[in-house]
Motif scaffolding. Structure first.
Motif, short mmCIF file in Angstrom:
data_model
loop_
_atom_site.label_atom_id
_atom_site.label_comp_id
_atom_site.label_asym_id
_atom_site.label_seq_id
_atom_site.Cartn_x
_atom_site.Cartn_y
_atom_site.Cartn_z
N THR A 460 83.27 18.32 -24.38
CA THR A 460 82.82 19.71 -24.45
C THR A 460 84.02 20.65 -24.46
O THR A 460 85.13 20.27 -24.05
CB THR A 460 81.95 20.06 -23.23
OG1 THR A 460 82.76 19.99 -22.04
CG2 THR A 460 80.78 19.09 -23.11
N PRO A 461 83.85 21.90 -24.92
CA PRO A 461 84.95 22.87 -24.86
C PRO A 461 85.48 23.06 -23.44
O PRO A 461 86.68 23.28 -23.24
CB PRO A 461 84.31 24.15 -25.40
CG PRO A 461 83.20 23.68 -26.29
CD PRO A 461 82.67 22.44 -25.62
N THR A 462 84.60 22.96 -22.45
CA THR A 462 85.02 23.10 -21.06
C THR A 462 85.97 21.98 -20.66
O THR A 462 87.00 22.21 -20.01
CB THR A 462 83.80 23.11 -20.12
OG1 THR A 462 82.95 24.20 -20.46
CG2 THR A 462 84.23 23.24 -18.67
N THR A 463 85.60 20.76 -21.03
CA THR A 463 86.47 19.62 -20.74
C THR A 463 87.81 19.77 -21.43
O THR A 463 88.87 19.54 -20.82
CB THR A 463 85.80 18.30 -21.19
OG1 THR A 463 84.59 18.11 -20.45
CG2 THR A 463 86.72 17.11 -20.96
N ARG A 464 87.78 20.15 -22.68
CA ARG A 464 89.02 20.30 -23.45
C ARG A 464 89.94 21.34 -22.81
O ARG A 464 91.14 21.12 -22.64
CB ARG A 464 88.68 20.69 -24.88
CG ARG A 464 89.83 20.55 -25.87
CD ARG A 464 89.39 20.96 -27.27
NE ARG A 464 90.43 20.70 -28.25
CZ ARG A 464 90.49 19.63 -29.00
NH1 ARG A 464 89.59 18.68 -28.87
NH2 ARG A 464 91.46 19.48 -29.88
N ALA A 465 89.37 22.48 -22.41
CA ALA A 465 90.17 23.54 -21.80
C ALA A 465 90.75 23.09 -20.47
O ALA A 465 91.91 23.39 -20.14
CB ALA A 465 89.31 24.80 -21.62
N TRP A 466 89.95 22.37 -19.69
CA TRP A 466 90.42 21.89 -18.38
C TRP A 466 91.56 20.89 -18.56
O TRP A 466 92.55 20.94 -17.82
CB TRP A 466 89.26 21.26 -17.62
CG TRP A 466 89.57 20.91 -16.20
CD1 TRP A 466 89.49 21.71 -15.10
CD2 TRP A 466 90.04 19.63 -15.72
NE1 TRP A 466 89.87 21.02 -13.97
CE2 TRP A 466 90.22 19.74 -14.32
CE3 TRP A 466 90.32 18.41 -16.34
CZ2 TRP A 466 90.65 18.68 -13.53
CZ3 TRP A 466 90.77 17.36 -15.54
CH2 TRP A 466 90.92 17.50 -14.16
N VAL A 467 91.42 20.00 -19.52
CA VAL A 467 92.47 19.01 -19.77
C VAL A 467 93.77 19.70 -20.19
O VAL A 467 94.86 19.33 -19.73
CB VAL A 467 92.01 18.00 -20.85
CG1 VAL A 467 93.19 17.18 -21.36
CG2 VAL A 467 90.94 17.08 -20.30
#
Length: 513
Positions: A460-467
């Motif tokens: 998800t975009p959230t996962t990508r941003a957190w990574v």
């Protein structure tokens, strides 16, 4: 940790009288002639490196006391680092910076570099089977201060310090040292007497680590691969005989782990001789931790072979799904066999900045995180292969698809949950005797797992941003330039081909960065 030079190997009597000691066992010749009991010999490894941490702490505390007479609220000095004490928070964050570390105090730059390296890349836990453990200092002690192994250790330390301090001047020195190492190594490789030594073997492997610390382009990835294959060529010269000693098996184990990661990334089969030697080494191994680690290697070789098959027409065969399920079952069996004292515990948290999915892991020690994440990456690649195969085939296995998609989501979350401990974050009221000190070595073990979690089809975009945030932190806090570079790649929403196609047409991929 300060390197004190090669210690005297003589017994206590010979050292005191400054007489030549033949170091015979169980009693040296001088003691036998004098009809006295020989006291034996010292542990060279423990003497070659002196732990100066307590002295550094005292100096820091004294300097702060003189400056302000009171310590800042909520902060104290633990092992030479600033540690935040926030009793109300769910996590205790131990954030590192160059200014708070022992090697930022006044000492020669190259000594700071060696301290940085040994603190960050050498495990002080003798039970861990992963990484350099305690075998690197043992070889380092016998390598000349001007040898290639000592030089590559210094160059890695200098590069790490350069990244931490944002010091281009230090990086220039690191690269000059690196160039000198390459010249020295070339001479060693031309000499049959030194080409296959432990020091030469380790130097080549550590050159790959230098590329990770300094990575700014695909050329660094290519250089890393070249160094791994260079080490493989040296292993061929060393032959099966290298596996006769525990030290030789430890070095081979490190090469094997790096090589299998390269094969997974580039969809290559593991070389037959590496498989054969691994089986032979397993027969000789008696250390439980290394036996446990070695048990995953045959499973990973089958995964490599299956991923390599994707290039051929036989990939569409229904047998591929059967093989994939078998490999997945073996991976699950491997992780289920981990003993209770090496298992992690799961903690919940509402800290959305440091924790992605509301939970994180606490491990018995940070050195076992790499093994868990290697297992998770293998399972992710396995189930992505299963989903891809189902997409291409006429087989309508909805249950398998749903199961694989659920497992992919779970494993991605677990990779992210392993990150807080890498940064030294521990649970409030957590298990006793568990404390983490951030190590760049453990940072290298989450780079590609994090990248994989961010580039999965289901990410998800959230996962990508957190990574991306975590990769930036790894680069900033641990001096790993490859982490910063991967974060930049993810920001452009481009995907490296390192896990899938790297090495097939690498010259065409240079512009991806």
């Amino acid at each position: 940790m300060v390197y004190c030079g090669v210690p005297s190997k003589a017994c206590a009597y010979c050292r005191g009288k400054r007489t030549k000691c033949d170091q015979a066992v169980p009693s040296c010749g001088q003691c036998r002639r004098a009809h006295r009991v020989c006291p034996g010999y010292r542990d060279e490894q423990s003497l070659a490196f002196r732990d100066e941490t307590k002295q550094v702490v005292k100096k820091v505390q004294a300097a702060k006391a003189v400056k302000s007479n009171t310590a800042p609220h909520g902060r104290d000095i633990i092992n030479g680092f600033d540690s935040v004490n926030e009793p109300e928070s769910a996590l205790v964050s131990i954030d590192r910076s160059a200014s708070s570390s022992p090697w930022s105090l006044s000492m020669p730059l190259e000594e700071q570099a060696s301290c940085f390296f040994f603190h960050h890349f050498v495990s002080d836990d003798p039970s861990t089977p992963i990484g350099y453990a305690k075998f690197l200092p043992k070889i380092y002690n016998f390598d000349s201060a001007y040898g290639s192994l000592a030089g590559v250790v210094t160059s890695i330390g200098l590069a790490g310090l350069s990244n931490l301090k944002s010091s281009p001047e230090t990086m220039i020195i690191a690269r000059k040292k690196h160039t000198a190492v390459l010249r020295s190594l070339n001479s060693s490789l031309q000499d049959p007497g030194t080409a296959a030594t432990d020091a030469t073997f380790l130097t080549v492997l550590l050159l790959g680590l230098f590329e990770m610390v300094t990575c700014t382009s695909p050329q660094s990835l290519r250089s890393w691969t070249n160094h791994i294959h260079g080490a493989k060529a040296i292993a061929r010269i060393r032959g099966r005989e290298q596996l006769q000693s525990p030290l030789g098996r430890q070095i081979f184990s490190y090469l094997r782990n790096q090589l299998v990661i390269d094969c997974i990334q580039r969809r290559l089969v593991v070389p037959p001789e590496i498989i054969e030697w691994s089986e032979y080494a397993s027969e000789l191994e008696t250390d439980p931790g290394r036996v446990r680690e070695s048990a995953m290697f045959p499973i990973l070789t089958r995964l490599c072979a299956l991923r390599a098959m994707r290039k051929s027409e036989t990939y569409n065969d229904p047998a591929v799904l059967t093989i994939a399920k078998s490999i997945d079952a073996d991976l699950v069996e491997w992780v289920d066999a981990i003993p209770p004292w090496l298992r992690y515990t799961t903690k919940t948290s509402d800290d959305t900045e440091n924790v992605l999915s509301g939970f994180y892991h606490v491990y018995p020690n940070i050195w076992i995180v790499g093994g868990y994440n290697l297992y998770r990456c293998a399972c992710i690649l396995m189930h992505e292969l299963i989903v891809h195969w189902l997409d291409r085939s006429s087989v309508d296995d909805l249950q398998q698809r749903q199961s694989s998609e659920a497992i992919l989501a779970k494993l991605s979350a677990e990779i992210c949950a392993s990150v807080p401990c890498i940064f030294g974050q521990i649970a409030k009221n957590g298990p006793p005797n568990v404390s983490y000190s951030p190590k760049a070595a453990t940072g290298t073990w989450v780079l590609w797992p994090l990248y994989l979690a961010a580039t999965m089809n289901s990410a998800t975009p959230t996962t990508r941003a957190w990574v991306i945030t975590q990769l930036d932190r790894l680069g900033r806090i641990m001096g790993l330039q490859q982490a910063t570079t991967l974060a930049a790649v993810l920001r452009t929403q481009k995907e490296l081909t390192a896990w899938d196609r790297f090495g097939t047409r690498i010259d065409e991929e240079v512009n991806e960065w």
